[in-house]
Every structure is written in structure tokens, then in C-alpha cells.
Scaffold this active site. Structure first.
Site, PDB file in Angstrom:
ATOM      1  N   SER A   9      -5.567  -2.466   9.225  1.00  0.00           N
ATOM      2  CA  SER A   9      -4.257  -2.036   9.708  1.00  0.00           C
ATOM      3  C   SER A   9      -4.414  -1.376  11.067  1.00  0.00           C
ATOM      4  O   SER A   9      -5.078  -0.334  11.191  1.00  0.00           O
ATOM      5  CB  SER A   9      -3.634  -1.044   8.725  1.00  0.00           C
ATOM      6  OG  SER A   9      -2.490  -0.456   9.323  1.00  0.00           O
ATOM      7  N   HIS A  32      -3.193  -6.443   9.984  1.00  0.00           N
ATOM      8  CA  HIS A  32      -1.988  -5.872   9.384  1.00  0.00           C
ATOM      9  C   HIS A  32      -1.268  -5.013  10.427  1.00  0.00           C
ATOM     10  O   HIS A  32      -1.853  -4.102  11.011  1.00  0.00           O
ATOM     11  CB  HIS A  32      -2.413  -5.033   8.176  1.00  0.00           C
ATOM     12  CG  HIS A  32      -1.292  -4.496   7.364  1.00  0.00           C
ATOM     13  ND1 HIS A  32      -0.646  -5.218   6.382  1.00  0.00           N
ATOM     14  CD2 HIS A  32      -0.711  -3.283   7.367  1.00  0.00           C
ATOM     15  CE1 HIS A  32       0.287  -4.474   5.824  1.00  0.00           C
ATOM     16  NE2 HIS A  32       0.277  -3.283   6.413  1.00  0.00           N
ATOM     17  N   ASP A  34       1.936  -2.605  11.084  1.00  0.00           N
ATOM     18  CA  ASP A  34       2.960  -1.791  10.431  1.00  0.00           C
ATOM     19  C   ASP A  34       4.123  -1.521  11.375  1.00  0.00           C
ATOM     20  O   ASP A  34       3.991  -0.765  12.342  1.00  0.00           O
ATOM     21  CB  ASP A  34       2.348  -0.467   9.973  1.00  0.00           C
ATOM     22  CG  ASP A  34       1.395  -0.661   8.813  1.00  0.00           C
ATOM     23  OD1 ASP A  34       1.825  -1.256   7.800  1.00  0.00           O
ATOM     24  OD2 ASP A  34       0.227  -0.242   8.909  1.00  0.00           O
ATOM     25  N   MET A  36       7.580   0.249  11.803  1.00  0.00           N
ATOM     26  CA  MET A  36       8.358   1.339  11.190  1.00  0.00           C
ATOM     27  C   MET A  36       9.507   1.723  12.120  1.00  0.00           C
ATOM     28  O   MET A  36       9.331   1.761  13.342  1.00  0.00           O
ATOM     29  CB  MET A  36       7.466   2.561  10.965  1.00  0.00           C
ATOM     30  CG  MET A  36       6.220   2.275  10.138  1.00  0.00           C
ATOM     31  SD  MET A  36       5.334   3.798   9.768  1.00  0.00           S
ATOM     32  CE  MET A  36       3.810   3.150   9.086  1.00  0.00           C
ATOM     33  N   HIS A  65       4.106  -6.008   8.360  1.00  0.00           N
ATOM     34  CA  HIS A  65       4.655  -5.234   7.248  1.00  0.00           C
ATOM     35  C   HIS A  65       5.844  -4.443   7.780  1.00  0.00           C
ATOM     36  O   HIS A  65       5.663  -3.450   8.483  1.00  0.00           O
ATOM     37  CB  HIS A  65       3.543  -4.319   6.707  1.00  0.00           C
ATOM     38  CG  HIS A  65       3.987  -3.387   5.625  1.00  0.00           C
ATOM     39  ND1 HIS A  65       3.233  -2.301   5.233  1.00  0.00           N
ATOM     40  CD2 HIS A  65       5.084  -3.391   4.829  1.00  0.00           C
ATOM     41  CE1 HIS A  65       3.867  -1.669   4.255  1.00  0.00           C
ATOM     42  NE2 HIS A  65       4.989  -2.301   4.000  1.00  0.00           N
ATOM     43  N   MET A  67       8.535  -1.968   7.567  1.00  0.00           N
ATOM     44  CA  MET A  67       9.080  -0.800   6.870  1.00  0.00           C
ATOM     45  C   MET A  67      10.323  -0.372   7.617  1.00  0.00           C
ATOM     46  O   MET A  67      10.338   0.626   8.349  1.00  0.00           O
ATOM     47  CB  MET A  67       8.018   0.317   6.825  1.00  0.00           C
ATOM     48  CG  MET A  67       6.918   0.027   5.817  1.00  0.00           C
ATOM     49  SD  MET A  67       5.404   0.937   6.172  1.00  0.00           S
ATOM     50  CE  MET A  67       4.671  -0.163   7.361  1.00  0.00           C
ATOM     51  N   MET A 136       2.392  -1.252  -2.558  1.00  0.00           N
ATOM     52  CA  MET A 136       2.058  -0.041  -1.797  1.00  0.00           C
ATOM     53  C   MET A 136       1.333   0.945  -2.707  1.00  0.00           C
ATOM     54  O   MET A 136       1.827   1.287  -3.786  1.00  0.00           O
ATOM     55  CB  MET A 136       3.333   0.622  -1.257  1.00  0.00           C
ATOM     56  CG  MET A 136       3.993  -0.109  -0.092  1.00  0.00           C
ATOM     57  SD  MET A 136       2.899  -0.446   1.297  1.00  0.00           S
ATOM     58  CE  MET A 136       2.438   1.208   1.805  1.00  0.00           C
ATOM     59  N   GLY A 141       4.630   4.942   5.430  1.00  0.00           N
ATOM     60  CA  GLY A 141       4.979   5.802   6.563  1.00  0.00           C
ATOM     61  C   GLY A 141       3.795   6.248   7.389  1.00  0.00           C
ATOM     62  O   GLY A 141       3.897   6.353   8.600  1.00  0.00           O
ATOM     63  N   GLY A 143      -0.765   6.418   7.829  1.00  0.00           N
ATOM     64  CA  GLY A 143      -2.114   6.067   7.421  1.00  0.00           C
ATOM     65  C   GLY A 143      -2.830   7.311   6.912  1.00  0.00           C
ATOM     66  O   GLY A 143      -2.325   8.436   7.031  1.00  0.00           O
ATOM     67  N   GLY A 144      -3.995   7.093   6.317  1.00  0.00           N
ATOM     68  CA  GLY A 144      -4.854   8.210   5.932  1.00  0.00           C
ATOM     69  C   GLY A 144      -4.430   8.980   4.712  1.00  0.00           C
ATOM     70  O   GLY A 144      -4.920  10.089   4.469  1.00  0.00           O
ATOM     71  N   ASP A 174      -1.936  -1.960  -0.188  1.00  0.00           N
ATOM     72  CA  ASP A 174      -1.853  -1.273   1.100  1.00  0.00           C
ATOM     73  C   ASP A 174      -1.731   0.232   0.883  1.00  0.00           C
ATOM     74  O   ASP A 174      -0.744   0.708   0.310  1.00  0.00           O
ATOM     75  CB  ASP A 174      -0.626  -1.805   1.860  1.00  0.00           C
ATOM     76  CG  ASP A 174      -0.480  -1.208   3.246  1.00  0.00           C
ATOM     77  OD1 ASP A 174      -1.398  -0.512   3.722  1.00  0.00           O
ATOM     78  OD2 ASP A 174       0.574  -1.465   3.870  1.00  0.00           O
ATOM     79  N   GLY A 175      -2.742   0.962   1.367  1.00  0.00           N
ATOM     80  CA  GLY A 175      -2.676   2.418   1.349  1.00  0.00           C
ATOM     81  C   GLY A 175      -3.848   3.052   0.628  1.00  0.00           C
ATOM     82  O   GLY A 175      -4.060   2.808  -0.567  1.00  0.00           O
ATOM     83  N   GLY A 176      -4.635   3.805   1.365  1.00  0.00           N
ATOM     84  CA  GLY A 176      -5.728   4.561   0.750  1.00  0.00           C
ATOM     85  C   GLY A 176      -6.898   3.705   0.292  1.00  0.00           C
ATOM     86  O   GLY A 176      -7.694   4.154  -0.546  1.00  0.00           O
ATOM     87  N   GLY A 196      -6.710   0.775   6.835  1.00  0.00           N
ATOM     88  CA  GLY A 196      -6.500   1.309   8.171  1.00  0.00           C
ATOM     89  C   GLY A 196      -7.595   2.272   8.557  1.00  0.00           C
ATOM     90  O   GLY A 196      -8.532   1.935   9.292  1.00  0.00           O
TER      91      GLY A 196
HETATM   92  C1  DX5 Z   1       1.330   2.962   5.490  1.00  0.00           C
HETATM   93  C2  DX5 Z   1       0.962   1.624   6.062  1.00  0.00           C
HETATM   94  C3  DX5 Z   1      -0.452   1.229   5.870  1.00  0.00           C
HETATM   95  C4  DX5 Z   1      -1.449   2.129   6.546  1.00  0.00           C
HETATM   96  C5  DX5 Z   1      -2.651   2.175   5.662  1.00  0.00           C
HETATM   97  O1  DX5 Z   1       2.709   3.065   5.437  1.00  0.00           O
HETATM   98  O2  DX5 Z   1       1.763   0.597   5.472  1.00  0.00           O
HETATM   99  O3  DX5 Z   1      -0.674  -0.124   6.264  1.00  0.00           O
HETATM  100  O4  DX5 Z   1      -1.847   1.689   7.813  1.00  0.00           O
HETATM  101  O5  DX5 Z   1      -3.542   3.105   6.171  1.00  0.00           O
HETATM  102  P1  DX5 Z   1      -4.754   3.672   5.301  1.00  0.00           P
HETATM  103  O6  DX5 Z   1      -5.627   2.481   4.963  1.00  0.00           O
HETATM  104  O7  DX5 Z   1      -5.420   4.640   6.211  1.00  0.00           O
HETATM  105  O8  DX5 Z   1      -4.165   4.266   4.068  1.00  0.00           O
HETATM  106 ZN    ZN Z   2       1.213  -1.508   5.860  1.00  0.00          ZN
END
Ligand code: DX5
Ligand code: ZN
Length: 227
Positions: A9, A32, A34, A36, A65, A67, A136, A141, A143-144, A174-176, A196
């Protein structure tokens, strides 16, 4: 050769050097992106003009993606621009079946995403019109954030339906996702792993992509990967 898909990401990349950052993960299966809008989620990133520029700067398929509110209006532009996969949120879409049809007609794969608290069951019929399901594993919203393991039940459900021929979607998470969480996601049946901070936070992002993919293969020795 069929293999687990790793999608770095670019949300965790250096936004001032996006072309270089895409090159830094050479060997990634998808990138990927994002999008937003500061309405559907409390963060603002980038939109169609930047995606159009990114498409010119890479040959790696872009996984957009969205959002955003009102994807029924905005998603088609990403498909027409040449994104490989365009994912919209089921919580935001007014007519997700028509949306999937339009995305496919414009030459993209259609993806449907569910937030951590959104159940899968009410949307299974809708999913028949989609190519990818993006589960998700954090609140969208930022990363991290920390992985929410409870969402893996939705992954297992989708995997079961796909493996028994009742659904034809690629299952994406996606996420964590990082070295500590990817085994559980792999065992639950994920096909495509978005990462990400685990990729762009590493000293060598390309190596991090390879390491994550290898970890999935080791965790699921009996999986047959889609080609
Ligand atoms: C969060 C995004 C993710 C994000 C993931 O809303 O959709 O794609 O970049 O980041 P990590 O892998 O750091 O959780
Ligand atoms: Zn994403």
C-alpha cells in the site's frame, strides 16, 4: 506460477516520491492505492489525477481502494483510467450490482470491501457480481493500525464459498498485515495481502514483499493458488 499475491500500500510510501516508491517494490503483484475523501473516512489522500499519473509510471497492476462517499459516481473514472482492480465500499455504494457491471464494462475488475463491523451474509448475493472481496482488518482511514483478528471469520466464510464453487471472488485483506499477523490471514484463506507499513517501513521494501510472500507459502503448504 500461481502464488499468493502481495500488494504494497503506497499510503505508507513517501508521497513526494511516488514513482520511485513504486519501483522500490519491484516484484509486487499489485500496488494498492488508497483513495480517501475525508467524508467516508476521516482522512484525505489522493484522487483520479494522481492515479492517472501513477498508471503512467508503472506496469504493475494498480489496485484502487476507494474509501469515498458516492462511489456510484466516482469509481468508473478509475476503471476508465486503466486501474486493474477498483474496490468500492459496500457501506457507501447505492447500487453495488450496477456499479460492478459498469466497472467490468470499463475493463477493470470489480472489488467490494467490507469494514471490520460489516457482516458478510447480507451481501453474498451482491458479491456474485464482483471479482474481489476486500476484507478490512482495521477501521479504514490510516496505515499502521493493529490487525483485528475477528474479521478472519469473514475470510473463512468467503474461502469456503469459493472452494465449494458457490462464489468466485479473490479474497483480499487490508490492514495491520505484517510478519506477526500474515500467517493467521493465510491460514484463514486470503489470496491477496495488502501491506503498507510492513513493506514501506522496512529497510528493503522489495525484500519485505518477498519475505511476506514466502511466509504465506510456508504457512499454507497445501494451498492451491489461483493462477
Ligand atoms: C487503511 C488502508 C490500508 C493501509 C494499510 O485504511 O486501506 O490500505 O494502507 O496499512 P497497514 O498495512 O500499515 O495497516
Ligand atoms: Zn486500502
Amino acid at each position: 506460477m500461481p502464488q499468493p499475491l502481495i500488494a504494497p500500500s503506497i499510503l505508507s510510501a513517501d508521497f513526494a516520491r511516488l514513482a520511485d516508491e513504486m519501483l522500490a517494490v519491484k516484484g509486487a503483484d499489485w500496488l494498492h492505492v488508497d483513495v480517501m475523501d475525508a467524508h467516508f473516512v476521516p482522512n484525505l489522500t489522493l484522487g483520479l489525477p494522481v492515479v492517472q499519473a501513477l498508471l503512467k509510471a508503472t506496469t504493475t497492476p494498480l489496485d484502487c481502494h476507494l474509501m469515498i462517499d458516492d462511489p456510484d459516481r466516482w469509481a468508473i473514472g478509475y476503471a476508465e483510467a486503466g486501474a486493474y482492480n477498483v474496490t468500492v465500499h459496500v457501506e457507501a455504494a447505492r447500487d453495488p450490482v450496477a456499479l460492478a457491471r459498469d466497472l467490468r464494462a470499463a475493463g477493470a475488475r470489480a472489488g467490494l470491501s467490507v469494514k471490520p463491523d460489516t457482516p458478510l451474509e447480507p451481501h453474498l448475493e451482491t458479491l456474485r457480481h464482483y471479482d474481489t472481496l476486500l476484507v478490512m482488518s482495521v477501521e479504514p482511514g490510516f496505515g499502521g493500525q493493529s490487525f483485528i483478528p475477528e474479521v478472519l471469520e469473514k475470510v473463512r466464510t468467503a474461502r469456503r464459498l469459493v472452494d465449494t464453487g458457490h462464489l468466485q471472488v479473490l479474497v483480499e485483506i487490508d490492514g495491520g498485515i505484517n510478519a506477526d499477523t500474515i500467517d493467521a490471514a493465510a491460514e484463514a484463506g486470503v489470496d491477496c495481502f495488502v501491506a503498507g507499513s510492513a513493506v514501506y517501513g522496512a529497510d528493503d521494501p522489495a525484500r519485505a514483499v518477498r519475505a511476506l510472500r514466502e511466509q504465506v507459502i510456508v504457512a499454507t503448504p497445501h494451498r492451491a493458488w489461483a493462477g
